[in-house]
Design a protein around this motif. Sequence first.
Motif, PDB file in Angstrom:
ATOM      1  N   ASN A 196      33.541  82.017  68.085  1.00  0.00           N
ATOM      2  CA  ASN A 196      33.570  80.992  69.224  1.00  0.00           C
ATOM      3  C   ASN A 196      34.710  80.458  69.148  1.00  0.00           C
ATOM      4  O   ASN A 196      35.561  80.238  68.488  1.00  0.00           O
ATOM      5  CB  ASN A 196      32.676  80.203  68.092  1.00  0.00           C
ATOM      6  N   THR A 236      34.763  77.875  72.007  1.00  0.00           N
ATOM      7  CA  THR A 236      34.910  76.666  72.119  1.00  0.00           C
ATOM      8  C   THR A 236      35.426  75.911  72.655  1.00  0.00           C
ATOM      9  O   THR A 236      36.301  74.701  73.611  1.00  0.00           O
ATOM     10  CB  THR A 236      33.696  76.055  72.224  1.00  0.00           C
ATOM     11  N   THR A 259      28.672  76.647  74.593  1.00  0.00           N
ATOM     12  CA  THR A 259      29.523  76.688  73.122  1.00  0.00           C
ATOM     13  C   THR A 259      29.680  78.857  74.265  1.00  0.00           C
ATOM     14  O   THR A 259      29.345  78.807  75.129  1.00  0.00           O
ATOM     15  CB  THR A 259      28.997  77.562  72.695  1.00  0.00           C
TER      16      THR A 259
END
Length: 230
Positions: free
Chosen positions: A88, A90, A81
């Motif tokens: 986030n 990712t 991640t």
Amino acid sequence: MSNDSLIVAIDGPAGAGKSTVAQMVASKLGYVYLDTGAMYRAVTYLVLQRGVDPSNHQAVTSVAKEADIVLKSNAGNAKPTVILNGENITDKIRTREISNLVSPLSAIASVRDVLVKQQRKLATGGSVVLDGRDIGTVVLPNADVKIFLTASVEERARRRLKDLEKQGEKANLQELMVEIEARDTRDSTRDVAPLKVADGGVVVNTDDLTIEQVVDRILEICSQRACHSE
Ligand code: DC
């Protein structure tokens, strides 16, 4: 096998399978996996998000300094991640737009200085597998194990096509081969930290090997190095 605190560097061109292999090797050894390409991608994401001119090296370097990047390993073979300034990102850093812009941005010396320092710090103490382009040559030339993972352009384009299709992005093999070749040329001819085999590096061509075979080969090399360092 004794595998105390080794530093394992895996370099190679785009699409050679570095991240999958590095992650599996780390997981088998109980080590941390550090995806340094994700760090360059995170900076590229922030440059785009802020609307900074990529040709303004000073501005791009300021963005790199402000980027608080955290990489978190995940169980199994899931990609780590990537958290950027608390967000986030990712799934947002693997787009074609970022893949094409990250290469020129990662050629900026002052951007590399910022990230290389962080990578060295993160690797302190060992028990870590890092993958990238310059880990064995520049970031950690004293790494215990240095692997140069490679594969033909066509094979790498085929793998990239599969990945993009999984993400719902359209692409074709010929176009991807041209993009990968262009990226190889840029990455290996840049003035700072060009992609090349490190001194003492072991070249592993993955064209005719399964992922498991590649991982086993690297684990075998780690095991030999661990014995020698005892
Ligand atoms: O491995 P990757 O495709 O996620 O890497 C993205 C880009 O970052 C790639 O074009 C080269 C650059 N890179 C680099 O210059 N040095 C590293 N250690 C890792 C990646």
